[in-house]
Design a protein around this motif. Structure first.
Motif, mmCIF file in Angstrom:
data_model
loop_
_atom_site.group_PDB
_atom_site.id
_atom_site.type_symbol
_atom_site.label_atom_id
_atom_site.label_comp_id
_atom_site.label_asym_id
_atom_site.label_seq_id
_atom_site.Cartn_x
_atom_site.Cartn_y
_atom_site.Cartn_z
ATOM 1 N N MET A 22 91.802 92.885 18.322
ATOM 2 C CA MET A 22 91.604 92.366 19.320
ATOM 3 C C MET A 22 90.307 92.246 20.399
ATOM 4 S SD MET A 22 94.506 91.140 19.764
ATOM 5 C CE MET A 22 94.949 90.781 21.444
ATOM 6 N N THR A 23 89.881 91.745 21.024
ATOM 7 C CA THR A 23 88.863 91.321 21.779
ATOM 8 C C THR A 23 89.032 90.417 23.193
ATOM 9 O OG1 THR A 23 86.205 91.209 22.039
ATOM 10 C CG2 THR A 23 87.457 89.666 20.558
ATOM 11 N N PHE A 24 88.129 90.250 24.105
ATOM 12 C CA PHE A 24 88.570 89.468 24.977
ATOM 13 C C PHE A 24 87.370 88.209 24.963
ATOM 14 C CE2 PHE A 24 89.558 93.503 26.896
ATOM 15 C CZ PHE A 24 91.336 93.537 27.234
ATOM 16 N N ALA A 25 88.125 87.137 25.621
ATOM 17 C CA ALA A 25 87.544 86.081 25.904
ATOM 18 C C ALA A 25 86.528 85.457 27.280
ATOM 19 C CB ALA A 25 88.416 84.819 25.276
ATOM 20 N N ALA A 26 87.249 86.922 27.980
ATOM 21 C CA ALA A 26 86.382 86.186 29.480
ATOM 22 C C ALA A 26 85.910 87.356 29.585
ATOM 23 C CB ALA A 26 87.703 85.926 30.165
ATOM 24 N N ALA B 149 96.639 92.381 37.402
ATOM 25 C CA ALA B 149 96.000 91.023 35.957
ATOM 26 C C ALA B 149 96.320 89.831 36.936
ATOM 27 C CB ALA B 149 96.484 91.521 34.420
ATOM 28 N N GLY C 222 93.413 87.856 38.430
ATOM 29 C CA GLY C 222 93.466 86.503 36.755
ATOM 30 C C GLY C 222 92.751 87.255 35.502
ATOM 31 N N LEU C 223 93.302 87.870 35.496
ATOM 32 C CA LEU C 223 92.320 88.539 34.205
ATOM 33 C C LEU C 223 93.683 88.824 32.808
ATOM 34 C CD1 LEU C 223 90.956 92.002 36.075
ATOM 35 C CD2 LEU C 223 89.400 89.549 35.723
ATOM 36 N N GLY C 224 93.020 89.574 31.854
ATOM 37 C CA GLY C 224 93.699 88.963 30.819
ATOM 38 C C GLY C 224 93.945 91.058 30.078
ATOM 39 N N VAL C 225 95.098 91.163 30.090
ATOM 40 C CA VAL C 225 95.278 92.254 29.129
ATOM 41 C C VAL C 225 95.569 92.601 27.699
ATOM 42 C CG1 VAL C 225 97.263 94.407 29.469
ATOM 43 C CG2 VAL C 225 96.631 92.790 31.775
ATOM 44 N N GLN D 157 81.397 93.611 23.425
ATOM 45 C CA GLN D 157 82.537 93.110 23.739
ATOM 46 C C GLN D 157 83.272 94.742 23.152
ATOM 47 O OE1 GLN D 157 83.267 90.119 20.701
ATOM 48 N NE2 GLN D 157 83.214 88.802 22.677
ATOM 49 N N VAL E 67 86.595 95.934 21.913
ATOM 50 C CA VAL E 67 87.715 96.498 21.019
ATOM 51 C C VAL E 67 88.885 96.735 20.269
ATOM 52 C CG1 VAL E 67 85.601 94.430 18.667
ATOM 53 C CG2 VAL E 67 85.894 96.681 19.186
#
Ligand SMILES: Cc1cc2nc3c(=O)[nH]c(=O)nc-3n(C[C@H](O)[C@H](O)[C@H](O)COP(=O)(O)OP(=O)(O)OC[C@H]3O[C@@H](n4cnc5c(N)ncnc54)[C@H](O)[C@@H]3O)c2cc1C
Ligand SMILES: Nc1ncnc2c1ncn2[C@@H]1O[C@H](COP(=O)(O)O)[C@@H](O)[C@H]1O
Lengths: 261, 319
Positions: B141-145, B106, B110-113, B126, B128
């Motif tokens: 939770m979800t991702f913004a990117a 990650a 440059g990714l979220g986890v 998206q 979820v």
């Protein structure tokens, strides 16, 4: 050797946690917050290594101003100095941002070793240490139950499924430690007094070279959509044993009912 | 819309796909076209098992370097593979090495986890995921990117389901740079296992600090043997060195879902509950009527484990 230990101030895990209904964030009341017990193992490991090999222990935290209390506790245990990354813009940061801020503060220190807990007691994502290792370009030794350093070589016993691995790498490196590492020392009165005079070096976002727009909620790559309470209490049956094993009949009847015997 | 491509980072345990890797193939199949990424020397059987559990493709890297503690080489190979193939979602199990790989990966990309997910779904495009949060809550939770997205899933969130497919095996280009393998395994110490494996056992008898001392675990072994079960433990007694780490149940130990869980002298801290709450039935034996474990028990016995357990074993033996 110079060791940086990352430590977090967390809501006291013995008290019920509260969530802000608007931001979905944990309510971090300073009066009910403590140095994460999981991080005390990291501090203890660092202090033992420095006792053997000489050097310096720097505790590093990101959090509100009140998180200085957690750093003081680390210094009361014996750490030499502290760095506090604090800035209103950082509230609500995710793990990648936390790792970037910690990396920016730790990089100029050029430590031989960075020690983290396996996971923080409040959110337990366990993502910060690996991210930090990558950002600092350090090899990582994780889930350590035992650590030794000889010259530039660090050796750890790593807890894995079904056994233990003995891993080795060269310093500098990043280490995560479990509670099996040994009991953390309790700060002495002298330690507490000395900690009051030890420096806490504060850094804000600008000092770390980060832009406010890339940290905090604005920079977070994940979003919380909703938080729901799920109290799954069971309305089970309670029986009391009179000290003679009088409850055994009841247990056996239960085992029969669920067809385990 | 193109079919979603969902990858599962897989690993082996004693030469066969780890059961948590197979659980995630069930999740991946339900979300789109499932592929397994296996960076480990493996036999044809292992690759076939991944196919039989729903992987349409297996990306296989068999460089011997992967037999080491190969987090950095894995991350390098995965990052390159993801850049070349652009999967939508990559699922990781909650194992020690998976955690090391996902965090490092990650940061590199440059990714979220999203970690600790207990379910993963799509709402439109998206992701979820549900995640246990703040003790007795669940966060959605979800991702913004944008994709790719990385999610780490908790054990036992999905069943293992053989569906009988065959995977197309695509080799992952070799050529691992030895300089990326900075950590060496110098020794592996296996633990002797006795009786059924904790994760597979139908009955688990688990002990906590209330047992008083290490020797008293013998009482639990005898009861477990009677019930054809396995013995587990709370972290407090693992930390105290009474039993090996492999016994630990909970947030930082194993997640178990047996038919019956008997908690003996365990207070029921949230971190312990996280690993055993999903058991079908729970019996708790504890001296303290206010112990939180009773709130999760189907049958709560307020009393001394040291008297009750041996009497129970004796009674069962007499049947
Ligand atoms: C980050 C983090 C991760 C953690 N992960 C885990 C995890 O994965 N698994 C885990 O288990 N814990 C975990 N913990 C620890 C957890 O919070 C508790 O400390 C631990 O579960 C307590 O173990 P225990 O119930 O055996 O001990 P205690 O809390 O000390 O409870 C002992 C119980 O025994 C009862 N008792 C005493 N004598 C008797 C007797 N003679 N007969 C009957 N009852 C008796 C007492 O009333 C008490 O309720 C974690 C903690 C942290 C901070
Ligand atoms: N805000 C923070 N300040 C300092 N250290 C942190 C912070 N967040 C996480 N860490 C470190 O990383 C470990 C793992 O945290 P986490 O990835 O959040 O579970 C913690 O136990 C700390 O050692």
């Amino acid at each position: 050797m110079k060791i940086c230990v990352t430590v977090k101030q967390v809501p006291d895990p013995n008290l019920p946690l509260q969530v802000d209904p608007d931001t979905h964030r944990l309510v971090r009341n300073p009066e009910q917050s403590i140095l994460d017990p999981a991080d005390e193992y990291g501090i203890e490991t660092a202090l033992r290594l420095v006792e053997q090999h000489g050097g310096e222990v720097v505790v590093v935290s990101m959090g509100p101003l009140a998180a200085a209390d957690a750093l003081r506790r680390g210094m009361a245990m014996g750490a030499d100095r502290a760095i506090l990354i604090t800035d209103d813009a950082l509230a609500g940061s995710d793990a990648p941002t936390t790792a970037r801020a910690l990396a920016a503060a730790i990089r100029p220190e050029q430590p031989d070793l960075v020690i983290c807990a396996v996971e923080a007691t409040d959110a337990y994502t366990g993502m910060v240490p690996g991210m930090l290792a990558e950002l600092l370009d350090l090899p990582q030794l994780t889930f350590a139950r035992q650590v030794s350093v000889e010259g530039q070589t660090i050796t750890v016993h790593r807890d894995v499924e079904g056994g233990t691995q003995v891993l080795q790498t060269s310093l500098p490196a990043l280490l995560t430690v479990t509670a099996s590492i040994g009991e953390p020392r309790y700060p002495s009165f002298k330690g507490v007094m000395a900690a009051k005079r030890k420096p806490v070096d504060e850094r804000d976002v600008a000092a770390l070279g980060l832009a406010p727009s890339e940290v905090g909620p604005a920079g977070a790559k994940e979003r919380v959509r909703a938080v729901e309470l799920v109290r799954e209490e069971k309305q089970g049956k309670i029986v009391s044993d009179d000290g003679s094993g009088s409850s055994v009949d009841e247990i056996v009847a239960f085992l029969e009912r669920i067809q385990v015997v | 819309m193109a079919t979603r491509r969902v990858w599962v980072w897989t690993e082996l345990a004693e030469g066969a796909p780890h059961r948590l890797s197979l659980e995630l193939l069930t999740a991946a199949r339900g979300l789109g076209e499932a592929a397994a990424v296996l960076l480990a020397p493996a036999g044809a059987d292992a690759l076939a098992t991944l196919g039989a559990h729903g992987a349409a493709v297996v990306y296989h890297g068999d460089d011997p370097v992967y037999a080491q503690y190969a987090v950095e080489p894995q991350v390098a190979a995965l990052a390159a593979l993801m850049q070349a193939e652009s999967p939508d979602l990559v699922l990781f199990p909650s194992t020690f090495t998976a955690r090391d790989v996902i965090a490092r990966l990650a940061a590199r990309l440059g990714l979220g986890v999203i970690a600790n997910a207990t379910s993963v779904a799509y709402d439109g495009d998206q992701v979820v995921a549900t995640v246990p949060y703040a003790g007795d809550r669940v966060a959605t939770m979800t991702f913004a990117a944008p994709a790719p997205h990385l999610v780490q899933v908790r054990p036992k969130s999905y069943p293992v389901e053989p569906v009988g497919g065959q995977a197309e095996v695509r080799p992952v280009p070799a050529g691992v740079d030895p300089a990326t393998c900075r950590v060496k395994i110098v020794e592996t110490i296996q633990q002797e296992a006795e009786g059924p494996n904790l994760e597979e056992a139908n009955v688990i008898v688990a002990g906590g600090r209330g047992l008083g001392k290490a020797e008293n675990f013998r009482l639990l072994e005898e009861l477990a043997k009677r019930l054809g079960g396995a013995v587990g433990a709370s972290r407090a007694v693992v930390d105290a060195g009474w039993v090996p780490y492999s016994y630990q149940i909970g947030q930082t130990g194993k997640t178990v879902k047996p038919t019956l869980y008997i908690a003996c002298g365990i207070s029921g801290a949230i971190q312990h509950l996280a690993g055993m709450k999903g058991s079908r039935y729970i019996i708790a034996i504890n001296q303290d009527p206010d112990a939180p474990i009773f709130e999760n028990a189907d049958l709560g016995v307020v009393g001394d484990v040291l008297t009750i357990v041996p009497k129970l074993t004796e009674r069962l033996a007499a049947r």
